[in-house]
Design an enzyme around this catalytic site. Sequence first.
Site, PDB file in Angstrom:
ATOM      1  N   TYR A 144      -3.523   3.864   1.966  1.00 53.97           N
ATOM      2  CA  TYR A 144      -3.428   4.135   3.396  1.00 53.97           C
ATOM      3  C   TYR A 144      -4.587   5.002   3.885  1.00 53.97           C
ATOM      4  CZ  TYR A 144      -1.469   5.533   7.868  1.00 53.97           C
ATOM      5  OH  TYR A 144      -1.282   5.769   9.206  1.00 53.97           O
ATOM      6  N   PHE A 164       0.855  -1.190   0.000  1.00 54.78           N
ATOM      7  CA  PHE A 164       0.000   0.000   0.000  1.00 54.78           C
ATOM      8  C   PHE A 164       0.884   1.231   0.000  1.00 54.78           C
ATOM      9  CE2 PHE A 164       0.982  -1.037   4.322  1.00 54.78           C
ATOM     10  CZ  PHE A 164       1.239   0.187   4.918  1.00 54.78           C
ATOM     11  N   CYS A 165       0.286   2.343  -0.283  1.00 52.69           N
ATOM     12  CA  CYS A 165       0.981   3.626  -0.200  1.00 52.69           C
ATOM     13  C   CYS A 165      -0.063   4.677   0.174  1.00 52.69           C
ATOM     14  CB  CYS A 165       1.682   3.956  -1.520  1.00 52.69           C
ATOM     15  SG  CYS A 165       0.536   4.172  -2.891  1.00 52.69           S
ATOM     16  N   GLN A 166       0.285   5.904   0.062  1.00 54.53           N
ATOM     17  CA  GLN A 166      -0.645   6.969   0.448  1.00 54.53           C
ATOM     18  C   GLN A 166      -1.838   7.068  -0.504  1.00 54.53           C
ATOM     19  OE1 GLN A 166      -0.213   8.754   3.248  1.00 54.53           O
ATOM     20  NE2 GLN A 166      -2.060   9.937   2.976  1.00 54.53           N
TER      21      GLN A 166
END
Length: 96
Positions: free
Chosen positions: A88, A59-61
């Site tokens: 996120y 995952f990331c932002q």
Amino acid sequence: MLQAPRGRARAALRRFAVAALTMAGVSELESALQMEPAAFQALYSAEKPKLEDEHLVFFCQMGKRGLQATQLARSLGYTGARNYAGAYREWLEKEG
């Protein structure tokens, strides 16, 4: 959509998430996933994922880098690699 794991799987996901937060980004992921397990443990204070792990979630932002990381992991043989498409921000809204 992936369902959040429970119990031991959830704890393992949290440990890897903490390790992932210490990485510089997708550019470091390739070398990290090719490290010997002991070197990975020493650097990230987490157990290196196994090729056969079913709950390897990236995952990331916002979602783009998480997808790139998932594609990279799959290309290295991590068949259980998944992308948390909500990123996120969604996780924080629902779980945080």
